[in-house]
Design a protein around this motif. Structure first.
Motif, PDB file in Angstrom:
ATOM      1  N   LYS A  11      41.473  20.627  39.118  1.00 10.59           N
ATOM      2  CA  LYS A  11      41.773  21.797  39.945  1.00 10.59           C
ATOM      3  C   LYS A  11      43.201  22.274  39.684  1.00 10.59           C
ATOM      4  N   HIS A  12      44.122  21.353  39.555  1.00 12.66           N
ATOM      5  CA  HIS A  12      45.512  21.694  39.254  1.00 12.66           C
ATOM      6  C   HIS A  12      45.610  22.407  37.905  1.00 12.66           C
ATOM      7  N   GLU A  13      44.894  21.902  36.909  1.00 16.08           N
ATOM      8  CA  GLU A  13      44.857  22.547  35.593  1.00 16.08           C
ATOM      9  C   GLU A  13      44.264  23.946  35.698  1.00 16.08           C
ATOM     10  N   ALA A  14      43.224  24.102  36.504  1.00 17.86           N
ATOM     11  CA  ALA A  14      42.597  25.414  36.691  1.00 17.86           C
ATOM     12  C   ALA A  14      43.599  26.413  37.250  1.00 17.86           C
ATOM     13  N   PHE A  15      44.412  25.973  38.201  1.00 22.23           N
ATOM     14  CA  PHE A  15      45.408  26.860  38.794  1.00 22.23           C
ATOM     15  C   PHE A  15      46.429  27.294  37.747  1.00 22.23           C
ATOM     16  N   HIS A  16      46.879  26.368  36.911  1.00 22.87           N
ATOM     17  CA  HIS A  16      47.851  26.719  35.868  1.00 22.87           C
ATOM     18  C   HIS A  16      47.223  27.607  34.796  1.00 22.87           C
ATOM     19  N   GLN A  17      45.966  27.380  34.484  1.00 25.11           N
ATOM     20  CA  GLN A  17      45.277  28.265  33.553  1.00 25.11           C
ATOM     21  C   GLN A  17      45.195  29.679  34.117  1.00 25.11           C
ATOM     22  N   LEU A  18      44.919  29.790  35.418  1.00 21.91           N
ATOM     23  CA  LEU A  18      44.880  31.110  36.045  1.00 21.91           C
ATOM     24  C   LEU A  18      46.260  31.769  35.994  1.00 21.91           C
ATOM     25  N   MET A  19      47.307  31.027  36.250  1.00 19.79           N
ATOM     26  CA  MET A  19      48.658  31.598  36.177  1.00 19.79           C
ATOM     27  C   MET A  19      48.923  32.167  34.781  1.00 19.79           C
ATOM     28  N   ASP A  20      48.515  31.452  33.746  1.00 16.81           N
ATOM     29  CA  ASP A  20      48.689  31.934  32.375  1.00 16.81           C
ATOM     30  C   ASP A  20      47.892  33.218  32.141  1.00 16.81           C
ATOM     31  N   LYS A  21      46.663  33.238  32.630  1.00 17.01           N
ATOM     32  CA  LYS A  21      45.833  34.435  32.467  1.00 17.01           C
ATOM     33  C   LYS A  21      46.432  35.617  33.224  1.00 17.01           C
ATOM     34  N   GLN A  22      46.993  35.367  34.395  1.00 15.11           N
ATOM     35  CA  GLN A  22      47.598  36.442  35.181  1.00 15.11           C
ATOM     36  C   GLN A  22      48.813  37.033  34.459  1.00 15.11           C
ATOM     37  N   GLU A  23      49.590  36.191  33.798  1.00 14.43           N
ATOM     38  CA  GLU A  23      50.729  36.680  33.025  1.00 14.43           C
ATOM     39  C   GLU A  23      50.266  37.586  31.893  1.00 14.43           C
ATOM     40  N   MET A 120      40.577  28.213  45.160  1.00 13.04           N
ATOM     41  CA  MET A 120      39.145  28.402  44.949  1.00 13.04           C
ATOM     42  C   MET A 120      38.888  29.463  43.881  1.00 13.04           C
ATOM     43  N   THR A 121      39.731  30.476  43.848  1.00 14.12           N
ATOM     44  CA  THR A 121      39.601  31.524  42.837  1.00 14.12           C
ATOM     45  C   THR A 121      39.920  30.971  41.456  1.00 14.12           C
ATOM     46  N   ALA A 122      40.940  30.137  41.350  1.00 13.32           N
ATOM     47  CA  ALA A 122      41.287  29.517  40.067  1.00 13.32           C
ATOM     48  C   ALA A 122      40.132  28.667  39.554  1.00 13.32           C
ATOM     49  N   ILE A 123      39.491  27.949  40.453  1.00 14.23           N
ATOM     50  CA  ILE A 123      38.335  27.139  40.061  1.00 14.23           C
ATOM     51  C   ILE A 123      37.227  28.036  39.536  1.00 14.23           C
ATOM     52  N   ALA A 124      36.953  29.127  40.245  1.00  9.96           N
ATOM     53  CA  ALA A 124      35.901  30.056  39.817  1.00  9.96           C
ATOM     54  C   ALA A 124      36.225  30.662  38.454  1.00  9.96           C
ATOM     55  N   VAL A 125      37.485  31.053  38.257  1.00  7.69           N
ATOM     56  CA  VAL A 125      37.895  31.620  36.972  1.00  7.69           C
ATOM     57  C   VAL A 125      37.677  30.599  35.857  1.00  7.69           C
ATOM     58  N   ARG A 126      37.995  29.339  36.133  1.00  6.80           N
ATOM     59  CA  ARG A 126      37.824  28.311  35.103  1.00  6.80           C
ATOM     60  C   ARG A 126      36.346  28.049  34.814  1.00  6.80           C
ATOM     61  N   VAL A 127      35.563  27.865  35.843  1.00  9.61           N
ATOM     62  CA  VAL A 127      34.135  27.574  35.638  1.00  9.61           C
ATOM     63  C   VAL A 127      33.446  28.728  34.921  1.00  9.61           C
ATOM     64  N   LEU A 128      33.806  29.956  35.265  1.00 10.33           N
ATOM     65  CA  LEU A 128      33.132  31.132  34.710  1.00 10.33           C
ATOM     66  C   LEU A 128      33.851  31.727  33.507  1.00 10.33           C
ATOM     67  N   ASP A 129      34.954  31.124  33.095  1.00 14.89           N
ATOM     68  CA  ASP A 129      35.742  31.599  31.966  1.00 14.89           C
ATOM     69  C   ASP A 129      36.054  33.090  32.083  1.00 14.89           C
ATOM     70  N   ALA A 130      36.525  33.480  33.262  1.00 17.43           N
ATOM     71  CA  ALA A 130      36.880  34.871  33.521  1.00 17.43           C
ATOM     72  C   ALA A 130      38.272  35.174  32.970  1.00 17.43           C
ATOM     73  N   VAL A 131      38.612  36.473  32.906  1.00 19.70           N
ATOM     74  CA  VAL A 131      39.907  36.866  32.346  1.00 19.70           C
ATOM     75  C   VAL A 131      41.045  36.764  33.353  1.00 19.70           C
ATOM     76  N   GLY A 132      40.716  36.691  34.640  1.00 21.55           N
ATOM     77  CA  GLY A 132      41.758  36.589  35.645  1.00 21.55           C
ATOM     78  C   GLY A 132      41.225  36.843  37.037  1.00 21.55           C
ATOM     79  N   ALA A 133      42.129  37.205  37.941  1.00 22.45           N
ATOM     80  CA  ALA A 133      41.761  37.395  39.340  1.00 22.45           C
ATOM     81  C   ALA A 133      42.682  38.427  39.968  1.00 22.45           C
ATOM     82  N   TYR A 134      42.289  38.896  41.137  1.00 24.57           N
ATOM     83  CA  TYR A 134      43.118  39.848  41.875  1.00 24.57           C
ATOM     84  C   TYR A 134      42.857  39.677  43.357  1.00 24.57           C
ATOM     85  N   ARG A 135      43.923  39.770  44.129  1.00 24.48           N
ATOM     86  CA  ARG A 135      43.820  39.732  45.578  1.00 24.48           C
ATOM     87  C   ARG A 135      44.518  40.957  46.129  1.00 24.48           C
TER      88      ARG A 135
END
Length: 156
Positions: A11-23, A120-135
């Motif tokens: 989960k921690h890795e997923a969050f960091h992956q999301l941060m990279d995608k957001q950048e 939870m969004t980071a987990i979803a992005v990782r599982v679904l290999d999405a390009v990122g997220a928005y809130r």
């Protein structure tokens, strides 16, 4: 909540992956710089615009929402049409397959709902290999929705 031993690190890795995608999204599409956003659940898009002109369009899924006291998975919220939550069934199934309770519990409570929503969004992005997220942050409205960005493109 019950989860396998590897889950917290994953989960921690997923969050960091999301941060990279957001950048990357910020650098390539500048989504944080547009003064207006609008989502259309009928079409399943999130549109970023400037002075009424669409600039960037993202195809979305609703990961979940926060209320005053809890997080609710979008896939278990009948408010959202199926076509904007259906991909999240894979996240739910991932939770079932791996016995991860927080991924298979409709409502989650936490003192820090914003942080929980991003996790939870980071987990979803990782599982679904999405390009990122928005809130989005709607002014004067309670609760927040977390979107997964399946794809993104410049408007023409």
């Amino acid at each position: 909540m019950n989860a396998p031993d590897w889950y917290e690190d994953w989960k921690h890795e997923a969050f960091h992956q999301l941060m990279d995608k957001q950048e990357i999204l910020s650098a390539q599409y500048g989504i944080s710089g547009y003064p207006r956003w609008d989502y259309d659940v009928d079409v399943g898009t999130l549109i970023f615009s400037d002075e009424g002109v669409p600039k960037v369009i993202a195809d979305i899924q609703v990961v979940g929402t926060t209320g005053s006291k809890n997080w609710m998975w979008g896939v278990r919220n009948s408010h959202w049409p199926d076509h904007v939550t259906q991909d999240l069934e894979k996240v739910w199934q991932f939770g079932l397959d791996n016995e991860i309770e927080e991924l298979t519990t409709t409502y989650l409570e936490d003192d820090e709902l914003n942080s929980l929503g991003w996790e939870m969004t980071a987990i979803a992005v990782r599982v679904l290999d999405a390009v990122g997220a928005y809130r989005p942050q709607p002014e004067g409205k309670p609760g927040t929705v977390f979107f997964l960005l399946k794809s993104i493109r410049f408007a023409n």
